[in-house]
Design a protein around this motif. Structure first.
Motif, PDB file in Angstrom:
ATOM      1  N   PHE A 190       0.776  -1.236   0.000  1.00  0.00           N
ATOM      2  CA  PHE A 190       0.000   0.000   0.000  1.00  0.00           C
ATOM      3  C   PHE A 190       0.811   1.292   0.000  1.00  0.00           C
ATOM      4  N   ILE A 191       2.034   1.267   0.478  1.00  0.00           N
ATOM      5  CA  ILE A 191       2.756   2.519   0.705  1.00  0.00           C
ATOM      6  C   ILE A 191       3.988   2.665  -0.176  1.00  0.00           C
ATOM      7  N   ARG A 192       4.707   1.599  -0.381  1.00  0.00           N
ATOM      8  CA  ARG A 192       5.984   1.645  -1.109  1.00  0.00           C
ATOM      9  C   ARG A 192       5.923   2.430  -2.427  1.00  0.00           C
ATOM     10  N   PRO A 193       4.868   2.256  -3.246  1.00  0.00           N
ATOM     11  CA  PRO A 193       4.838   2.993  -4.515  1.00  0.00           C
ATOM     12  C   PRO A 193       4.850   4.517  -4.358  1.00  0.00           C
ATOM     13  N   LEU A 194       4.507   5.011  -3.173  1.00  0.00           N
ATOM     14  CA  LEU A 194       4.454   6.453  -2.932  1.00  0.00           C
ATOM     15  C   LEU A 194       5.777   7.008  -2.420  1.00  0.00           C
ATOM     16  N   TYR A 195       6.720   6.137  -2.102  1.00  0.00           N
ATOM     17  CA  TYR A 195       7.954   6.555  -1.454  1.00  0.00           C
ATOM     18  C   TYR A 195       9.139   6.531  -2.415  1.00  0.00           C
ATOM     19  N   SER A 196      10.088   7.406  -2.131  1.00  0.00           N
ATOM     20  CA  SER A 196      11.360   7.394  -2.838  1.00  0.00           C
ATOM     21  C   SER A 196      12.191   6.238  -2.281  1.00  0.00           C
ATOM     22  N   VAL A 220      -3.633  12.623  21.121  1.00  0.00           N
ATOM     23  CA  VAL A 220      -2.851  11.563  20.489  1.00  0.00           C
ATOM     24  C   VAL A 220      -2.502  12.082  19.112  1.00  0.00           C
ATOM     25  N   THR A 221      -1.264  11.851  18.681  1.00  0.00           N
ATOM     26  CA  THR A 221      -0.820  12.306  17.373  1.00  0.00           C
ATOM     27  C   THR A 221      -0.395  11.124  16.522  1.00  0.00           C
ATOM     28  N   VAL A 222      -0.335  11.367  15.223  1.00  0.00           N
ATOM     29  CA  VAL A 222       0.125  10.359  14.271  1.00  0.00           C
ATOM     30  C   VAL A 222       0.647  11.084  13.042  1.00  0.00           C
ATOM     31  N   PHE A 223       1.628  10.496  12.392  1.00  0.00           N
ATOM     32  CA  PHE A 223       2.056  10.935  11.072  1.00  0.00           C
ATOM     33  C   PHE A 223       1.485   9.911  10.108  1.00  0.00           C
ATOM     34  N   SER A 224       0.300  10.189   9.592  1.00  0.00           N
ATOM     35  CA  SER A 224      -0.452   9.215   8.806  1.00  0.00           C
ATOM     36  C   SER A 224       0.081   9.057   7.390  1.00  0.00           C
ATOM     37  N   ALA A 225       0.208   7.797   6.983  1.00  0.00           N
ATOM     38  CA  ALA A 225       0.487   7.534   5.569  1.00  0.00           C
ATOM     39  C   ALA A 225      -0.694   8.088   4.772  1.00  0.00           C
ATOM     40  N   PRO A 226      -0.449   8.567   3.554  1.00  0.00           N
ATOM     41  CA  PRO A 226      -1.541   9.153   2.779  1.00  0.00           C
ATOM     42  C   PRO A 226      -2.780   8.256   2.670  1.00  0.00           C
ATOM     43  N   GLY A 227      -2.597   6.963   2.524  1.00  0.00           N
ATOM     44  CA  GLY A 227      -3.725   6.065   2.356  1.00  0.00           C
ATOM     45  C   GLY A 227      -4.485   5.766   3.642  1.00  0.00           C
TER      46      GLY A 227
END
Length: 156
Positions: free
Chosen positions: A29-35, A118-125
């Protein structure tokens, strides 16, 4: 296999299965969005030894255990920051992430009765999942060490 997971604290020895769940979700789900830099940063973060070390220092993790198989996990850093939340693809949309989140939130509130957010750095998806739980975005999409995320918070 039962589809009603037992939510339990991380135990030493879980780190390899935790890393596999995180890697499977990331790759799908995430790898395609990352460098490439982001991929390397994430891989270093989920490396089993890194997972185990964080649990002994400043993180707390809960896993969804389905008959001995780890189907999902949530990791909290400090008293109120979600640093990882993953559920294996075949077990998504079954309420596992919500159960993990609720358990982590109850524990955080018990350990820090004055916890205000509560905080989070959410992945775009994953932004919509966090919005569903009441989180709001606190800034635009950001990138650090090749990791792309939306900063979000849940006021308590």
């Amino acid at each position: 296999m039962s589809f009603e997971p037992r939510i339990r604290p991380y135990r030493p020895g879980d780190e390899t299965a935790v890393a596999q769940v995180a890697a499977e979700c990331f790759d799908r789900f995430i790898r395609p969005l990352y460098s490439e830099r982001g991929v390397r940063s994430f891989a270093a973060y989920i490396y089993p030894e890194a997972v185990a070390k964080r649990q002994s220092i400043d993180c707390r993790m809960f896993v969804a255990d389905l008959d001995g198989e780890i189907a999902g996990l949530i990791e909290m850093r400090g008293s109120g920051h979600i640093s990882m939340l993953f559920v294996k693809p075949e077990f998504q949309n079954c309420g596992i992430a919500t159960r993990l989140f609720e358990r982590a939130l109850r524990t955080a509130a018990k350990l820090d009765p004055g916890l205000a957010e509560v905080t989070v750095f959410s992945a775009p998806g994953a932004v919509e999942v966090y919005r569903h739980w009441g989180f709001v975005e606190t800034g635009p999409k950001t990138e650090a060490d090749g990791i792309r995320f939306f900063p979000m918070r849940l006021p308590l």
